[in-house]
Write an enzyme that holds these catalytic residues in place. Structure first.
Site, PDB file in Angstrom:
ATOM      1  N   HIS A 101       0.791  -1.279   0.015  1.00 51.96           N
ATOM      2  CA  HIS A 101       0.142   0.093  -0.084  1.00 51.96           C
ATOM      3  C   HIS A 101       1.023   1.348   0.013  1.00 51.96           C
ATOM      4  O   HIS A 101       2.093   1.252   0.565  1.00 51.96           O
ATOM      5  CB  HIS A 101      -0.769   0.142   1.308  1.00 51.96           C
ATOM      6  CG  HIS A 101      -1.798  -1.049   1.445  1.00 51.96           C
ATOM      7  ND1 HIS A 101      -1.333  -2.305   2.093  1.00 51.96           N
ATOM      8  CD2 HIS A 101      -3.062  -1.192   1.233  1.00 51.96           C
ATOM      9  CE1 HIS A 101      -2.562  -2.946   2.104  1.00 51.96           C
ATOM     10  NE2 HIS A 101      -3.535  -2.418   1.631  1.00 51.96           N
ATOM     11  N   ASP A 104       2.306   2.072   3.509  1.00 48.30           N
ATOM     12  CA  ASP A 104       3.433   1.105   3.814  1.00 48.30           C
ATOM     13  C   ASP A 104       4.781   1.358   3.784  1.00 48.30           C
ATOM     14  O   ASP A 104       5.712   1.277   4.550  1.00 48.30           O
ATOM     15  CB  ASP A 104       2.981  -0.453   3.384  1.00 48.30           C
ATOM     16  CG  ASP A 104       1.831  -0.907   3.473  1.00 48.30           C
ATOM     17  OD1 ASP A 104       0.949  -0.629   4.289  1.00 48.30           O
ATOM     18  OD2 ASP A 104       1.413  -1.739   2.615  1.00 48.30           O
TER      19      ASP A 104
END
Length: 440
Positions: A101, A104
């Site tokens: 993501h 992340d």
């Protein structure tokens, strides 16, 4: 820079007799299965979020892990340190792909401008890491569910400004995925659903979500991204009811908005469990609907009502899954991403390897069993026999629209039809599957 996993060189294949917990017993990347290397069949990926972002916190306790990049410090410097460790891990584990993501890999920052600038810097870092290691990006996505602004959803939010912020994240994450050579872009509607119908306009939210997905497709073509767009179904959690409930539900949604030829599915095992389905069912359904794209390989717990995201360890379950995938021609742009995390009590850093090694061996053994099932052909033969009547003149006329309901009623009466049920032989077929699983 000193290695984080300094007690391990690389995980290697040592065969089924090995007792080394940091070696593969079944996953041999170069082993040929049905004429193709095992690595090319399985297309393993490790995920950034569970492996490097989760700190061990849960609903009842604070973080339990002591990861250096999760300590206080300058956000971008910590993100770069996390990337160093992540790519060390990918290399030592022999996974050809990874997934992320946006947040992340990059600090979100305090504004859209900071978010975009931080992400741009980290995309350059990731590009360098990919070039050094040879590890590729299986898919990227945007986290449009964690920040409090998404409490009522992203695309389905009652506030169009939140919708616009989510659009910015998706544009940025998709363009980053494109730049990094990602083979897919995933859309998971973490909060695209409702808590109560008392404050929800179902038609309005569905229209918003449909338009959002249409815009995603438009942007994909605008930037020339050649990868596959994937929706990941999940029935609930964190919301009470999510609009991408399961594979069949998503198919209906895609058909409604004219997207069935543009978007495929990323099927997660644990999400199938939450939807009351088997993993096998969701994979077979996605394939039957022409929507199969990729897999989040993990497992849930049938006795728990939430997403436990454990590593897959059932060869029996996954052999049938791999059988369906092989029958369908295998992966194209997709792969097996381990959307799985170690348990909160597994605090040793090498537990990350144990979890992934076991999962990779599970899927490798499942692949080999599935290949035996394909080569033997007995299951396919039994199914073909069961439906053979549809190859008759009557069956073909029905399927080709050459007979109406009234025509069939007339045919049945004229031919004095009195069909007799034929055994489905379920027990025999279950024994046959056990033969593949347990007999050498």
């Amino acid at each position: 820079m000193q290695a984080y996993f300094d007690q391990l060189d690389r995980v290697r294949y040592e065969g089924s007799k090995s007792s080394n917990p940091l070696a593969f017993r079944h996953y041999n990347p170069d082993e040929l299965v049905l004429g193709k290397r095992m690595e090319e069949h399985l297309r393993f990926a490790a995920c950034y979020w569970h492996t490097f972002c989760w700190n061990g916190a849960d609903m009842f306790g604070v973080g339990a892990f002591n990861r250096p990049w999760q300590q206080p410090g300058e956000a971008l410097a910590l993100a770069k340190r996390k990337a160093d460790v992540a790519f060390e891990f990918f290399h030592k584990l022999h996974v050809p792909f990874y997934c992320f993501h946006d947040v992340d890999v990059s600090p979100e920052g305090a504004s859209l401008k900071e978010y975009i600038n931080n992400f741009a810097q980290m995309v350059d870092v990731l590009a360098g890491k990919q070039e050094e290691s040879g590890v590729k990006l299986l898919w990227g996505t945007a986290n449009c569910f964690t920040n409090p602004r998404y409490g009522a959803g992203a695309a389905t939010n009652p506030d169009p400004e939140v919708f616009s912020w989510a659009a910015t994240q998706v544009v940025t994450a998709m363009e980053a995925t494109h730049k990094l050579g990602g083979e897919n872009y995933v859309l998971w509607g973490g909060r695209e659903g409702y808590e109560t119908l008392l404050n929800t306009d179902l038609r309005q939210e569905r229209e918003q979500l449909g338009r959002f997905m249409q815009m995603v497709v438009e942007h994909k073509h605008k930037i020339g991204f050649q990868g596959t767009l994937l929706i990941e179904p999940k029935p609930q959690e964190p919301t009470k009811h999510q609009y991408d409930y399961d594979a069949a539900t998503v198919y209906g949604f895609l058909k409604q908005f004219g997207l069935e030829k543009e978007i495929k599915l990323n099927i997660e095992a644990n999400h199938a469990t939450l939807a009351g389905h088997s993993f096998h069912h969701e994979i077979a359904t996605a394939i039957a609907l022409g929507l199969f794209g990729s897999v989040d390989a993990n497992r849930g717990d049938a006795q728990l009502g939430w997403d436990t995201d454990q590593f897959p360890n059932s060869v029996e379950e996954n052999a049938l899954v791999m059988y369906e995938i092989l029958k369908a021609g295998g992966f194209t742009t997709g792969g097996l991403n381990f959307d799985a995390k170690v348990r909160r009590q597994s605090t040793d850093k090498y537990d990350l390897f144990y979890g992934h090694i076991g999962a990779m061996d599970t899927m490798a053994l499942a692949l080999k069993i599935a290949a035996r099932m394909i080569e033997d052909g007995e299951l396919d033969k039994r199914i073909a026999q069961r439906y053979s009547g549809w190859n008759s003149e009557l069956g073909q006329q029905i399927l080709k629209g050459q007979m109406s309901l009234a025509d069939l009623a007339k045919y049945a009466q004229e031919h004095n039809l009195s069909p007799v049920h034929q055994s489905g032989r379920q027990e025999q077929l279950e024994n046959l599957v056990n033969h593949y699983l347990f007999d050498k």
